[in-house]
Design a protein around this motif. Structure first.
Motif, mmCIF file in Angstrom:
data_model
loop_
_atom_site.group_PDB
_atom_site.id
_atom_site.type_symbol
_atom_site.label_atom_id
_atom_site.label_comp_id
_atom_site.label_asym_id
_atom_site.label_seq_id
_atom_site.Cartn_x
_atom_site.Cartn_y
_atom_site.Cartn_z
ATOM 1 N N ILE A 155 0.811 -1.077 0.170
ATOM 2 C CA ILE A 155 -0.064 0.042 0.073
ATOM 3 C C ILE A 155 0.806 1.235 -0.050
ATOM 4 N N PRO A 156 0.847 2.081 -0.938
ATOM 5 C CA PRO A 156 1.377 3.366 -1.058
ATOM 6 C C PRO A 156 1.168 4.113 0.192
ATOM 7 N N ARG A 157 2.295 4.933 0.874
ATOM 8 C CA ARG A 157 1.934 5.478 2.018
ATOM 9 C C ARG A 157 1.132 6.723 1.945
ATOM 10 N N SER A 158 1.036 7.218 0.479
ATOM 11 C CA SER A 158 0.268 8.250 0.212
ATOM 12 C C SER A 158 -1.278 7.970 0.501
ATOM 13 N N GLN A 159 -1.544 6.473 0.346
ATOM 14 C CA GLN A 159 -2.973 6.374 0.537
ATOM 15 C C GLN A 159 -3.397 6.083 1.923
ATOM 16 N N ILE A 160 -2.590 6.057 2.818
ATOM 17 C CA ILE A 160 -2.963 5.731 4.097
ATOM 18 C C ILE A 160 -4.073 6.525 4.765
ATOM 19 N N GLU A 161 -3.814 7.867 4.664
ATOM 20 C CA GLU A 161 -4.728 8.845 5.169
ATOM 21 C C GLU A 161 -6.051 8.826 4.600
ATOM 22 N N ALA A 162 -6.220 8.503 3.032
ATOM 23 C CA ALA A 162 -7.397 8.367 2.561
ATOM 24 C C ALA A 162 -8.062 6.876 3.032
ATOM 25 N N LEU A 163 -7.578 5.996 3.259
ATOM 26 C CA LEU A 163 -7.840 4.811 3.892
ATOM 27 C C LEU A 163 -8.345 5.029 5.359
ATOM 28 N N ARG A 164 -7.439 5.688 6.083
ATOM 29 C CA ARG A 164 -8.242 5.942 7.321
ATOM 30 C C ARG A 164 -9.220 6.844 7.507
ATOM 31 N N GLU A 165 -9.565 7.880 6.701
ATOM 32 C CA GLU A 165 -10.696 8.666 6.419
ATOM 33 C C GLU A 165 -11.880 7.846 6.003
ATOM 34 N N PHE A 166 -11.556 6.949 4.686
ATOM 35 C CA PHE A 166 -12.593 6.453 4.308
ATOM 36 C C PHE A 166 -13.238 5.301 5.576
ATOM 37 N N ALA A 167 -12.253 4.764 6.278
ATOM 38 C CA ALA A 167 -12.787 3.912 7.281
ATOM 39 C C ALA A 167 -13.494 4.531 8.688
ATOM 40 N N GLY A 168 -13.224 5.778 8.627
ATOM 41 C CA GLY A 168 -13.899 6.558 9.656
ATOM 42 C C GLY A 168 -13.066 6.237 11.008
ATOM 43 N N VAL A 169 -11.628 5.990 10.910
ATOM 44 C CA VAL A 169 -10.911 5.666 12.057
ATOM 45 C C VAL A 169 -10.372 6.930 12.795
ATOM 46 N N GLU A 170 -10.626 7.147 14.138
ATOM 47 C CA GLU A 170 -10.246 8.204 14.722
ATOM 48 C C GLU A 170 -9.466 7.606 16.171
ATOM 49 N N LEU A 171 -8.510 8.333 16.651
ATOM 50 C CA LEU A 171 -7.884 8.229 17.901
ATOM 51 C C LEU A 171 -8.410 8.949 18.938
ATOM 52 N N TRP A 172 -9.247 8.435 19.822
ATOM 53 C CA TRP A 172 -9.639 9.353 21.083
ATOM 54 C C TRP A 172 -8.572 9.224 21.966
#
Lengths: 312, 159
Positions: free
Chosen positions: B39-56
């Motif tokens: 997975i290209p590093r440039s895709q990581i943020e998009a994947l995180r956002e797509f999944a709705g992943v948050e760090l509380w």
């Protein structure tokens, strides 16, 4: 003077004598038959007892044969997991070979980078990782921040370069390794169908992924899971979730769906097979996997079938 | 060393995003990007956002006082769920509640969320983004956050 003629009484006596003698003979013969009949009766009792004994032995053999039929599922279950565990061990060995091949390829990349325009950046990156980073915590926060920021910029240039390369999976010089992936569909009454898969991959690959280097087992499992998701999505279940668990040291996965259980097995098997067949990294590692659908009785442990419990 | 420079493996991508590797596979399949498992590093943020992943669970995360630390962390997570407005239809990924906590705490959270959902206090729903959660009964949840007794089935996990 002549002889007196016989009297009627004489004739009667003669007949009586004849009759007595004849009856005596016949009764004697009848007694002989009686003995033979008694003997035959005794033989018949013996034969009846023998027939009963043989019938019992035959029934017992039938019962044992029937029991053997019921044992097939249990034995298949045991044998299947033994085979998959053996395959999982072979995957671990192949993973070592793959890691060695990747290390070899990394050396090639280092040489290529080291002789090109990014050579100074690579040297800077390596120097930071080997010499600066280990002692960085001893420096003031502001200095650390500036150094790390610069390092991240250098790293970004190098990662950009790698992203621009057409990186192909590393090829392994080894004999082809053929594996099995087992699928089964369980349809509990009034519940969703459960599609189960057992993979020839050690359960630690999933359970302890955070502590392990990503190896070949992860790639095999990922492709199988890719197939499960693709099939579920194609059926309109885009919200479907694959659940993971370890069973007898192997990765066991399941996904719950509505659908005709007759169609689910072949559909999921086809999708998982396609995902495994198309995987470039598995082809490069000389891995082939054959997906097979087995009766659920041969995939679930006997105690789960008796208790109606889930696999895992 | 080149592992830090080359496109990410599934495990590395999972660590960056904050999910497990097979969740990364699910996300790649949903996005039609599963041809390569690097997975290209440039895709990581998009994947995180797509999944709705948050760090509380950051160091600044608000904590609910509790003499039992494990129960305190569950109370804190539930308080964050409420404070962030995840009530009714406003759902969030269920693993947002425990991302960043030790594994044992994550297991306790998982059990607690399931039992609270069974009790009708939380609501769980499987979605394209993953398993999501929201508050179903705000008043009952507030009682638990404020120190009310958890159902016995949950309490056994931190005793």
């Amino acid at each position: 003077m002549g002889v007196s003629p016989r009297r009627i009484q004489d004739a009667h006596e003669l007949v009586e004598l004849w009759h007595r003698a004849a009856v005596g003979r016949e009764l004697h013969e009848a007694e002989g038959f009686e003995d033979q009949i008694a003997e035959a009766h005794a033989q018949r009792i013996e034969i009846d007892e023998r027939i009963a004994s043989l019938s019992a032995a035959r029934d017992s053999a039938h019962a044992r044969a029937d029991a053997l039929g019921a044992e097939v599922d249990g034995r298949t279950y045991e044998a299947m997991f033994d085979v998959l565990l053996e395959q999982a061990r072979a995957v671990e060995l192949r993973a070592v070979a793959l890691r060695e091949a990747e290390d070899g390829e990394d050396s090639d990349w280092l040489r290529q980078l080291g002789s090109g325009p990014l050579a100074p950046k690579l040297a800077e990156y390596v120097e930071f990782r080997q010499k600066v980073e280990p002692g960085l915590s001893a420096f003031p926060v502001t200095y650390r921040s500036v150094v790390r920021q610069h390092h991240e910029a250098v790293k970004q240039e190098l990662t950009d370069w790698f992203e621009a390369q057409d990186l192909k999976p590393v090829k392994v010089d080894a004999k082809p390794l053929t594996l099995d992936v087992v699928l089964a569909v369980d349809v509990p009454e009034d519940e969703l169908a459960v599609i189960m898969a057992v993979l020839p991959v050690a359960s630690d690959v999933q359970a302890r992924w955070a502590e392990r280097h990503d190896g070949l087992g992860m790639l095999i499992a990922a492709r199988a899971v890719e197939g499960l998701y693709k099939c579920a999505h194609a059926m309109g279940h885009r919200e479907a979730q694959v659940l993971f668990g370890g069973h007898r040291g192997l990765i066991a996965v399941e996904i719950e769906l509505e659908g005709d259980p007759v169609d689910l097995g072949p559909a999921f098997a086809g999708a998982v097979q396609a995902a495994l067949d198309r995987a470039p990294e598995l082809e490069a590692a000389k891995i082939r996997a054959q997906v097979g659908v087995l009766p659920v009785e041969q995939v679930l442990p006997p105690e789960a079938l008796e208790g109606g419990a889930d696999a895992g | 060393m080149l592992d830090d420079l080359k496109p990410l493996t599934l495990g590395a991508a999972a660590r960056h995003i904050g999910v497990d590797p097979f969740e990364v596979v699910r996300l790649l399949v949903l996005r039609g990007e599963s041809a390569s498992l690097r997975i290209p590093r440039s895709q990581i943020e998009a994947l995180r956002e797509f999944a709705g992943v948050e760090l509380w669970w950051t160091p600044e995360a608000p904590r609910v006082e509790d003499d039992n630390p494990k129960r305190g962390r569950v109370r804190s997570s539930l308080a964050m769920l409420l404070e962030r407005g995840h009530v009714g239809e406003e759902m969030t990924r269920v693993d947002n509640l425990w991302r960043g906590l030790p594994v044992r705490d994550q297991e306790i959270h998982d059990e607690a969320v399931n039992l609270l959902a069974e009790a009708g206090i939380l609501r769980l729903q499987s979605t394209v983004q993953g398993l999501k959660v929201a508050v179903a009964d705000r008043d009952k949840l507030q009682v638990l956050i404020d120190g009310g007794e958890f159902p016995e089935a949950i309490a056994k996990y931190w005793e």
